[in-house]
Design a protein around this motif. Structure first.
Motif, PDB file in Angstrom:
ATOM      1  N   GLU A 128       0.845  -1.188   0.000  1.00  0.00           N
ATOM      2  CA  GLU A 128       0.000   0.000   0.000  1.00  0.00           C
ATOM      3  C   GLU A 128       0.884   1.242   0.000  1.00  0.00           C
ATOM      4  N   GLU A 129       0.581   2.168  -0.903  1.00  0.00           N
ATOM      5  CA  GLU A 129       1.244   3.469  -0.934  1.00  0.00           C
ATOM      6  C   GLU A 129       2.764   3.338  -0.841  1.00  0.00           C
ATOM      7  N   GLU A 163       4.879   4.803  -2.373  1.00  0.00           N
ATOM      8  CA  GLU A 163       5.557   6.073  -2.640  1.00  0.00           C
ATOM      9  C   GLU A 163       5.727   6.963  -1.418  1.00  0.00           C
ATOM     10  N   THR A 164       5.211   6.576  -0.251  1.00  0.00           N
ATOM     11  CA  THR A 164       5.184   7.452   0.906  1.00  0.00           C
ATOM     12  C   THR A 164       6.575   7.969   1.265  1.00  0.00           C
ATOM     13  N   PHE A 193       0.066  -3.164  -6.141  1.00  0.00           N
ATOM     14  CA  PHE A 193       0.317  -1.885  -5.488  1.00  0.00           C
ATOM     15  C   PHE A 193      -0.995  -1.097  -5.403  1.00  0.00           C
ATOM     16  N   THR A 194      -1.197  -0.426  -4.289  1.00  0.00           N
ATOM     17  CA  THR A 194      -2.184   0.655  -4.254  1.00  0.00           C
ATOM     18  C   THR A 194      -1.379   1.950  -4.182  1.00  0.00           C
ATOM     19  N   SER A 195      -1.810   2.965  -4.908  1.00  0.00           N
ATOM     20  CA  SER A 195      -0.986   4.165  -4.988  1.00  0.00           C
ATOM     21  C   SER A 195      -1.820   5.380  -5.360  1.00  0.00           C
ATOM     22  N   HIS A 196      -1.314   6.557  -4.954  1.00  0.00           N
ATOM     23  CA  HIS A 196      -1.855   7.836  -5.383  1.00  0.00           C
ATOM     24  C   HIS A 196      -0.786   8.632  -6.122  1.00  0.00           C
ATOM     25  N   SER A 197       0.252   7.972  -6.570  1.00  0.00           N
ATOM     26  CA  SER A 197       1.372   8.655  -7.213  1.00  0.00           C
ATOM     27  C   SER A 197       1.371   8.417  -8.720  1.00  0.00           C
ATOM     28  N   GLN A 226      10.664   6.242  -6.452  1.00  0.00           N
ATOM     29  CA  GLN A 226       9.408   5.508  -6.601  1.00  0.00           C
ATOM     30  C   GLN A 226       9.449   4.628  -7.841  1.00  0.00           C
ATOM     31  N   VAL A 246       4.271   6.109  -9.794  1.00  0.00           N
ATOM     32  CA  VAL A 246       4.048   4.674  -9.614  1.00  0.00           C
ATOM     33  C   VAL A 246       3.065   4.155 -10.659  1.00  0.00           C
TER      34      VAL A 246
END
Length: 359
Positions: A81-82, A84-85, A108-112, A92, A115
């Motif tokens: 998860e995330e 990219e944090t 992957f879960t991501s907001h980037s 990343q 990614v």
């Protein structure tokens, strides 16, 4: 009695970064931590405890250790998860690339965007949760007018934010895409009771690139479960119908360009003030030696020259509420009502009959 562990020092290198890892003695004061790892991530001999490191360094250490384990295993599945944090964009992309090489499957879960762009369309799933908590997924299917090459080229600047948001406002062009968020924020600062910024409403703005792309982009984001809106100049009846079929609300003014909307519906004082503030380009000064004296004509030329380059956005950012065209104010009020409707008053509780009997 617990005997202290001998001091351990090892040089640690992976595809992610080089670091010096030291393990402290096990002391009475550190029984809670059991073992403390000291990491040197830069030049020099100084090493700091892992819990004093930044979030990004700790995350990269964990990923690096997992990658070392995966090198000696088969059929490894990474699920993260995330990822990219607190990690910079270049790292990343490198992490995702390396882990995908090492694993049989990676999730992957991501907001980037950095990614997400490492995965192809058929490897990407949009997850969303409804107001009642129901989780759903959607696959990205591009309309015929949006080629895969364009999607890849414009992913960071045009598509990614829409994929990650719940509400999307599709603007006809770059001028509308830069101006409308600015005017919404300006109005929210001047009169927060009546207006809200697009950020506060959870609305992202997508530049359609041209009026012919609005309907198709509306269809794309609508298919992904997004609430879609559109903003544009005067359209033909056929184009208007096509757009309205794909969006929840179309904001269309009656002028042929947003420059005309601004110039015809603001005040002379606002035009002259802005004209006085500008550092005018030489070719426009040659045509308008005294821009303030010919504010409307000079600014019309300036807005056309700076189209898509924040010219109108900068003008609106210095306007008072009354100087901002009424159409823009109405659009902001309507969008706020759609995205953040006022709370309905609670139903009055039924009267207590027993209390009435008591008098």
């Amino acid at each position: 009695m617990i005997r202290p562990l001998n001091h351990v020092s090892t040089r640690y290198a992976t595809g992610f970064f080089n670091s010096l890892l030291k393990v402290s003695n096990l002391t009475r004061e550190h029984l809670r931590k059991v073992i403390t790892a000291f990491i040197a991530t830069g030049a020099g001999d100084h090493a700091a405890p892992f819990f004093r490191q930044g979030t990004g360094t700790i995350n990269m250490l964990v990923l690096a250790m997992l990658s070392q384990i995966a090198e000696d295993k088969q059929n490894v599945i990474f699920a993260m998860e995330e990822a990219e944090t607190a990690i910079p964009p270049y790292a990343q992309k490198r992490i995702v690339h390396e882990l995908r090489k090492l694993s049989a499957q990676s999730i992957f879960t991501s907001h980037s965007p950095y990614v997400l762009e490492e995965f192809s369309l058929d490897e990407t799933v949009i997850l969303s949760r409804s107001d009642n908590g129901q989780l759903s997924q959607s696959k990205i299917e591009l309309p015929e007018s949006i080629k895969h090459k364009r999607y890849r080229q414009d992913f960071r600047t045009r598509f990614c934010e829409g994929l990650l948001s719940r509400r999307v406002l599709i603007a006809e062009g770059a001028t509308e895409a830069t101006s409308f968020p600015v005017v919404a924020r300006r109005l929210a600062e001047l009169n927060p009771a009546a207006y809200a910024s697009l950020e506060a409403l959870g609305v992202c703005v997508i530049d359609a690139g041209s009026e012919t792309q609005i309907a198709d982009l509306g269809a794309l984001y609508k298919s992904l479960g997004k609430r879609t809106f559109a903003l544009c100049d005067k359209q033909t009846d056929a184009a208007k119908v096509a757009i309205e079929a794909q969006v929840e609300r179309l904001f269309m003014h009656d002028e042929k360009g947003i420059e005309d909307l601004i110039l015809k519906n603001t005040t002379q004082a606002a035009l002259e003030r802005f004209a006085d503030q500008l550092d005018w380009p030489q070719h426009l000064l040659a045509k308008y030696p005294d821009p303030k004296a010919q504010a409307a004509a000079a600014l019309g030329a300036y807005f056309s020259w700076s189209k898509g380059n924040w010219g109108i956005a900068e003008f609106l950012a210095q306007c008072s509420e009354a100087e901002i065209p009424q159409w823009l104010r109405d659009a902001c009020v309507t969008l706020k009502a759609l995205c953040d409707p006022p709370l309905q008053p609670a139903e009055p509780e039924p009267e207590d009959d027993f209390a009435d009997l008591l008098g």
